[in-house]
Write a protein that holds these residues in place. Sequence first.
Motif, PDB file in Angstrom:
ATOM      1  N   SER A 125       0.828  -1.207   0.000  1.00 22.56           N
ATOM      2  CA  SER A 125       0.000   0.000   0.000  1.00 22.56           C
ATOM      3  C   SER A 125       0.862   1.256   0.000  1.00 22.56           C
ATOM      4  O   SER A 125       0.532   2.238  -0.661  1.00 22.56           O
ATOM      5  N   GLN A 171      -8.337  -0.003  -0.376  1.00 24.88           N
ATOM      6  CA  GLN A 171      -8.654  -1.218   0.365  1.00 24.88           C
ATOM      7  C   GLN A 171     -10.029  -1.076   1.031  1.00 24.88           C
ATOM      8  O   GLN A 171     -10.787  -2.023   1.085  1.00 24.88           O
ATOM      9  N   ASP A 177      -5.976  -1.165  -4.644  1.00 24.19           N
ATOM     10  CA  ASP A 177      -5.463  -1.761  -3.412  1.00 24.19           C
ATOM     11  C   ASP A 177      -6.517  -2.708  -2.834  1.00 24.19           C
ATOM     12  O   ASP A 177      -7.462  -2.277  -2.185  1.00 24.19           O
ATOM     13  N   GLU A 178      -6.350  -3.983  -3.074  1.00 23.97           N
ATOM     14  CA  GLU A 178      -7.276  -5.011  -2.598  1.00 23.97           C
ATOM     15  C   GLU A 178      -8.732  -4.688  -2.927  1.00 23.97           C
ATOM     16  O   GLU A 178      -9.580  -4.680  -2.033  1.00 23.97           O
ATOM     17  N   GLY A 199      -3.071  -2.505   6.584  1.00 18.80           N
ATOM     18  CA  GLY A 199      -4.439  -2.994   6.721  1.00 18.80           C
ATOM     19  C   GLY A 199      -4.510  -4.294   7.516  1.00 18.80           C
ATOM     20  O   GLY A 199      -5.347  -4.460   8.403  1.00 18.80           O
TER      21      GLY A 199
END
Lengths: 353, 361
Positions: A56, A105, A187-188, B180
């Motif tokens: 990230s 994300q 991002d994801e 995350g």
Amino acid sequence: MNTASRADSAPIVSVRDLRVTFNGGKKPVSAVNGVDLSVARGETVALIGESGSGKSVTLRSLLRLHPERRTRIEGRIEVAGEDVLALGSRALADYRGRVASMIFQEPLLALDPVYTVGQQIVESIRRHERISPAEARKRALELFERVRIPSPERRLDAYPHEMSGGMRQRAMIALALACRPQVLLADEPTTALDATVQIQILLLLRELQRELGLAIVFVTHDMGAAVEVADRFAVMYAGRIVEEGPTREVIRNPRHPYTLALMQARADGAMEKGARLASIPGAPPDLAQLPTGCAFAERCTFVQPACLQSRPEAVELGGGHRARCLRTDATAQAVAQSARATANTSILLTETA
Amino acid sequence: MSIGISIEHIGVAADSDRGGPAQPLLTVNGLVKHFDLKKGFVDTVMGRGKVVRAVDGVDFRILKGETLGVVGESGCGKSTTARLLMHLIDPSAGEIVFNGETVGSPALPLREYRRQVQMVFQDSYSSLNPRLTIQDSIAFGPQVHGVPKQEAITRARNLLERVGLEPRRFAGRYPHELSGGQRQRVNIARALACEPRLVILDEAVSALDKSVEAQVLNLLMDLKEEFGLTYLFISHDLHVARYISDRVMVMYLGKVAETGPAEALFEQPLHPYTRALLSSMPSMDPDRRTEEAALAGDPPNPIDPPPGCRFHTRCPLAEAVCSQRAPSLKTRQRRETACLIHEPGSGHSHAAAVAAAVHAS
Ligand SMILES: Nc1ncnc2c1ncn2[C@@H]1O[C@H](COP(=O)(O)OP(=O)(O)OP(=O)(O)O)[C@@H](O)[C@H]1O
Ligand SMILES: Nc1ncnc2c1ncn2[C@@H]1O[C@H](COP(=O)(O)OP(=O)(O)OP(=O)(O)O)[C@@H](O)[C@H]1O
Ligand code: SF4
Ligand SMILES: [Mg+2]
Ligand SMILES: [Mg+2]
């Protein structure tokens, strides 16, 4: 998919020796330690790797989203001919969204809770282009149709919290595409989606890549998702890309022990009920105190004294496949052995294909 | 191995069990949540009185010490169900019975219930206080429930260690200084710090890489064993749901489509939606990429769900009767399915065949 002809033209994203250090805490944290990455126009690269390995942070650097005062960024980032690290604040605002944009994300972070999704897309378009609100709204509607949000007209007036995860994710993709960028940083994007919606979003990304010539950097933990969209794989560990190459090569013939371990964590039969799951023993290194040698050495089955001396340089394995490891041969052997031992399904599939 | 949870405490809770170990820890009857649409919007577009039927009549049980996996289409009401169970929002109808007592009744006031039920939220970032270090975030809950500060901090550091975040390195960091996956592990630690009996995990491991995910799943299994925890495990990752769950519940558009023992359900899905879900899993083979989504078409609008079976607009086996008659959950051999095919005499042409097969076997 003609990778060869793509490689001839200059890459649209070129990152050279990127280093990102955060100085806000007690000790400086070196989150990214020399990342080199090139992405061709219309190419999708999957960035995978350990949680906390700098995926990230690398993506955010491409948009210069880090707090300037507390972050030191070194190296060179070029996107569509722009020297990103040298952009002034006006140019930077223009660059974000128009040249490169990002899907995050967590969509709730990207979307503003107090405005409807439609308002946000309209605002974003009008920040970059002089068009009327009505025209911008028309484009927002087209975008919603493009990403296949059901009842698009009505959904433009919805607030982010009124949408489900999958719908929010589509709305965010629409927002990211609002100013017709050439590079999409994802991002994801499918992390919180169920399998049926995930595959739809992946197919959507593939379609956007093909039809709009988008270059996509796709960060994910889901190998299956990465295989669905990516032309190439780049595997990160402790702030560096330790292996990269064409998807097929990296999946079938990993050459870095970390990649191999990651693949084995999800091989067929690895999740047998009641059995303990295999994880890579040990923990990633402290980014405030990186070892001098290979950052994976402490956890590596193939470690030798030389691995502790200096950071391994990239070993070229042909066809754009490279790994930063002194023992690519040992990994190759382990792959061949496990293929022989289990009559690896992916090998069977190649033969019948 | 200790994470600082006092065994005596859990022991007391276990003593107060109603109906012994066979009685479900949680029973949910006819749970409904309809969200009102905002005014102006309602008037102009939809007409008056419309609601989003996020959860529309859901029944299930979770046995003591069991893990119930919940899977289903994005937007089908999994998180809303979880938030209802946490009493973060009020149900429009329905009843939640915990350990034999109705939640919110004098016998089980909300405050007492809340201590025993913890949740890890899908959105890892907004669920952590940005102004607290992660150590203080984890230690906060236990302190609210009367644990002395020093003990709470020790417990927090032990838990950080257990979720793979070395306290020396991470305890003093703020949420924005974490990745995350690291934040999600903090959330897991925080939920466990309050010594709950039931933990609701909403996409708790989906932001983790496969190796850390394995580590956290192992941890969850260990803690379950050690402290007799019960989990409701919401996940879109079907491999993980299958691995961790004793039973799995499949939801579609605010209703339960199918429930059953994990292995049986994955080996032989009964509901056509479950089948579509399972066949949407990526293959991991670069030469066999998916060309077409197994489930096409728009997910229907939860404001105006289709009549009859809610899946009939996308179901490959739908027949005329499916748009007229709503299937109800039918139980057979520990499996519950809401599909007319599995409802003998429903009028679906496959229904008779199924009934005959049962007699034959
Ligand atoms: N602002 C910050 N200050 C200090 N450290 C930070 C900061 N932001 C990130 N880090 C650290 O930098 C490292 C890389 O973080 P990053 O978010 O890039 O990880 P990631 O690879 O995306 O992981 P994940 O898969 O869990 O999202 C992590 O170890 C994280 O703790
Ligand atoms: N506060 C709200 N107001 C209006 N509608 C809402 C609200 N919260 C949720 N919804 C709607 O309720 C439905 C169910 O949402 P929910 O978040 O429970 O889905 P989910 O199953 O958790 O989905 P996902 O897998 O995408 O997280 C969705 O249609 C959503 O748009
Ligand atoms: S009831 Fe009909 S429409 Fe619904 S799942 Fe069964 S066959 Fe399909
Ligand atoms: Mg990340
Ligand atoms: Mg949810």
